[in-house]
Design a protein around this motif. Structure first.
Motif, PDB file in Angstrom:
ATOM      1  N   GLU A 159      65.676  64.593  56.740  1.00  0.00           N
ATOM      2  CA  GLU A 159      65.982  65.809  55.966  1.00  0.00           C
ATOM      3  C   GLU A 159      65.839  65.554  54.471  1.00  0.00           C
ATOM      4  N   LEU A 160      66.386  64.437  53.999  1.00  0.00           N
ATOM      5  CA  LEU A 160      66.314  64.095  52.574  1.00  0.00           C
ATOM      6  C   LEU A 160      64.861  63.890  52.139  1.00  0.00           C
ATOM      7  N   PHE A 161      64.108  63.187  52.962  1.00  0.00           N
ATOM      8  CA  PHE A 161      62.705  62.887  52.697  1.00  0.00           C
ATOM      9  C   PHE A 161      61.898  64.176  52.547  1.00  0.00           C
ATOM     10  N   PHE A 162      62.015  65.051  53.546  1.00  0.00           N
ATOM     11  CA  PHE A 162      61.204  66.266  53.543  1.00  0.00           C
ATOM     12  C   PHE A 162      61.673  67.262  52.480  1.00  0.00           C
ATOM     13  N   ALA A 163      62.989  67.368  52.299  1.00  0.00           N
ATOM     14  CA  ALA A 163      63.521  68.270  51.273  1.00  0.00           C
ATOM     15  C   ALA A 163      63.072  67.844  49.876  1.00  0.00           C
ATOM     16  N   THR A 164      63.004  66.550  49.635  1.00  0.00           N
ATOM     17  CA  THR A 164      62.552  66.043  48.343  1.00  0.00           C
ATOM     18  C   THR A 164      61.082  66.402  48.107  1.00  0.00           C
ATOM     19  N   ILE A 165      60.255  66.235  49.134  1.00  0.00           N
ATOM     20  CA  ILE A 165      58.830  66.568  49.004  1.00  0.00           C
ATOM     21  C   ILE A 165      58.645  68.061  48.756  1.00  0.00           C
ATOM     22  N   GLU A 166      59.253  68.882  49.606  1.00  0.00           N
ATOM     23  CA  GLU A 166      59.080  70.336  49.485  1.00  0.00           C
ATOM     24  C   GLU A 166      59.674  70.863  48.184  1.00  0.00           C
ATOM     25  N   LEU A 174      56.149  75.751  40.054  1.00  0.00           N
ATOM     26  CA  LEU A 174      56.866  76.667  39.168  1.00  0.00           C
ATOM     27  C   LEU A 174      56.673  76.293  37.704  1.00  0.00           C
ATOM     28  N   ASN A 175      56.571  74.997  37.432  1.00  0.00           N
ATOM     29  CA  ASN A 175      56.416  74.513  36.048  1.00  0.00           C
ATOM     30  C   ASN A 175      54.978  74.147  35.684  1.00  0.00           C
ATOM     31  N   ASP A 176      54.051  74.390  36.616  1.00  0.00           N
ATOM     32  CA  ASP A 176      52.651  73.986  36.402  1.00  0.00           C
ATOM     33  C   ASP A 176      52.566  72.533  35.938  1.00  0.00           C
ATOM     34  N   ASN A 177      53.335  71.692  36.621  1.00  0.00           N
ATOM     35  CA  ASN A 177      53.419  70.293  36.213  1.00  0.00           C
ATOM     36  C   ASN A 177      53.467  69.379  37.443  1.00  0.00           C
ATOM     37  N   PRO A 178      52.323  68.857  37.885  1.00  0.00           N
ATOM     38  CA  PRO A 178      52.300  67.995  39.072  1.00  0.00           C
ATOM     39  C   PRO A 178      53.076  66.697  38.916  1.00  0.00           C
ATOM     40  N   ALA A 179      53.367  66.320  37.692  1.00  0.00           N
ATOM     41  CA  ALA A 179      54.082  65.057  37.450  1.00  0.00           C
ATOM     42  C   ALA A 179      55.486  65.079  38.060  1.00  0.00           C
ATOM     43  N   ILE A 180      56.097  66.265  38.157  1.00  0.00           N
ATOM     44  CA  ILE A 180      57.452  66.355  38.734  1.00  0.00           C
ATOM     45  C   ILE A 180      57.426  65.899  40.187  1.00  0.00           C
ATOM     46  N   LEU A 181      56.521  66.467  40.964  1.00  0.00           N
ATOM     47  CA  LEU A 181      56.383  66.065  42.368  1.00  0.00           C
ATOM     48  C   LEU A 181      56.054  64.583  42.469  1.00  0.00           C
ATOM     49  N   ASN A 182      55.112  64.126  41.671  1.00  0.00           N
ATOM     50  CA  ASN A 182      54.673  62.734  41.762  1.00  0.00           C
ATOM     51  C   ASN A 182      55.794  61.747  41.427  1.00  0.00           C
ATOM     52  N   ARG A 183      56.667  62.112  40.479  1.00  0.00           N
ATOM     53  CA  ARG A 183      57.824  61.258  40.163  1.00  0.00           C
ATOM     54  C   ARG A 183      58.763  61.172  41.362  1.00  0.00           C
ATOM     55  N   LEU A 184      58.990  62.294  42.023  1.00  0.00           N
ATOM     56  CA  LEU A 184      59.878  62.314  43.187  1.00  0.00           C
ATOM     57  C   LEU A 184      59.286  61.501  44.335  1.00  0.00           C
ATOM     58  N   LEU A 188      60.895  58.172  46.193  1.00  0.00           N
ATOM     59  CA  LEU A 188      61.016  57.952  47.641  1.00  0.00           C
ATOM     60  C   LEU A 188      60.361  56.635  48.049  1.00  0.00           C
ATOM     61  N   LYS A 189      59.248  56.296  47.418  1.00  0.00           N
ATOM     62  CA  LYS A 189      58.585  55.018  47.721  1.00  0.00           C
ATOM     63  C   LYS A 189      59.512  53.837  47.401  1.00  0.00           C
ATOM     64  N   GLN A 190      60.198  53.935  46.265  1.00  0.00           N
ATOM     65  CA  GLN A 190      61.122  52.865  45.883  1.00  0.00           C
ATOM     66  C   GLN A 190      62.276  52.758  46.869  1.00  0.00           C
ATOM     67  N   GLN A 191      62.737  53.913  47.367  1.00  0.00           N
ATOM     68  CA  GLN A 191      63.828  53.901  48.350  1.00  0.00           C
ATOM     69  C   GLN A 191      63.398  53.206  49.638  1.00  0.00           C
ATOM     70  N   ILE A 192      62.157  53.443  50.054  1.00  0.00           N
ATOM     71  CA  ILE A 192      61.642  52.794  51.264  1.00  0.00           C
ATOM     72  C   ILE A 192      61.594  51.282  51.068  1.00  0.00           C
ATOM     73  N   LYS A 193      61.225  50.848  49.858  1.00  0.00           N
ATOM     74  CA  LYS A 193      61.094  49.412  49.586  1.00  0.00           C
ATOM     75  C   LYS A 193      62.441  48.718  49.351  1.00  0.00           C
ATOM     76  N   THR A 194      63.471  49.505  48.988  1.00  0.00           N
ATOM     77  CA  THR A 194      64.763  48.889  48.674  1.00  0.00           C
ATOM     78  C   THR A 194      65.864  49.336  49.653  1.00  0.00           C
ATOM     79  N   ARG A 195      66.266  50.597  49.576  1.00  0.00           N
ATOM     80  CA  ARG A 195      67.401  51.076  50.382  1.00  0.00           C
ATOM     81  C   ARG A 195      67.128  51.027  51.881  1.00  0.00           C
TER      82      ARG A 195
END
Length: 198
Positions: A159-166, A174-184, A188-195
């Protein structure tokens, strides 16, 4: 082998799906569909009862295209971590380079539907359940094979994974800024590697 009738229906759906996915149900008119297909009203209504029927099949067509694209990238991976990372790579820049014109059909339809469109709400809910189930299964396999920590709750993580992506897609659009999605996605990638680790 598709019949002539089946080919005509598929043609109407292929032309209508990007319109519904871009404009939404209410803003899409039969005139839009007639213009996109170049067909007369009789040709449309000879294959579909009404706009509702076209909208439902258009959603299912778009969702299936996204599902198949995701399945393709997942098949390239042999580990659960690899599959999750491949999903995140799949969604990189998705707000400006979606697989389907208009963006994520699940997100768009979920935002578009309300209590007046129960047939579309039900289809979107079914799609969401499928996506969450697939993610949960990947995480469960990761836990089972010792890739991920046994402390993880696979359902909650999905749920957390998919909610973060969507949510990232929505915020970026909404902000015409793809960097927001890419940061999120990077988060998530860091969480997979650590948490997620044991």
């Amino acid at each position: 082998m598709l019949t002539k009738s089946d080919r005509t229906k598929l043609f109407i759906i292929e032309k209508s799906a990007p319109i519904f996915n871009t404009k939404g149900y209410s803003a899409t008119t039969m005139t839009d569909i007639l213009n996109a297909t170049g067909m007369a009203k009789g040709g449309i209504y000879g294959n579909f009862k009404n706009k509702d029927e076209i909208a439902l099949e258009a959603f299912e067509y778009s969702f299936n295209k996204m599902r198949e694209a995701l399945r393709f990238v997942l098949k390239q991976q042999s580990t659960s971590a690899g599959k999750l990372l491949a999903i995140l790579d799949f969604y990189h820049d998705y707000s400006i380079k979606p697989v389907i014109t208009g963006g994520c059909p699940l997100l768009n339809t979920a935002i578009d539907v309300d209590d007046t469109l129960p047939f579309l709400k039900e289809a979107a809910a079914k799609g969401l359940k499928e996506m969450l189930g697939a993610l949960k299964n990947i995480i469960e396999q990761g836990i089972k094979h010792g890739e991920f920590s046994k402390k993880l709750d696979a359902g909650n993580e999905a749920e957390l994974f998919f909610a973060t992506i969507e949510g990232g897609i929505m915020m970026s659009k909404l902000n015409d800024n793809p960097a927001i999605l890419n940061r999120l996605l990077e988060n998530l990638k860091q969480q997979i590697k650590t948490r997620y680790k044991k």
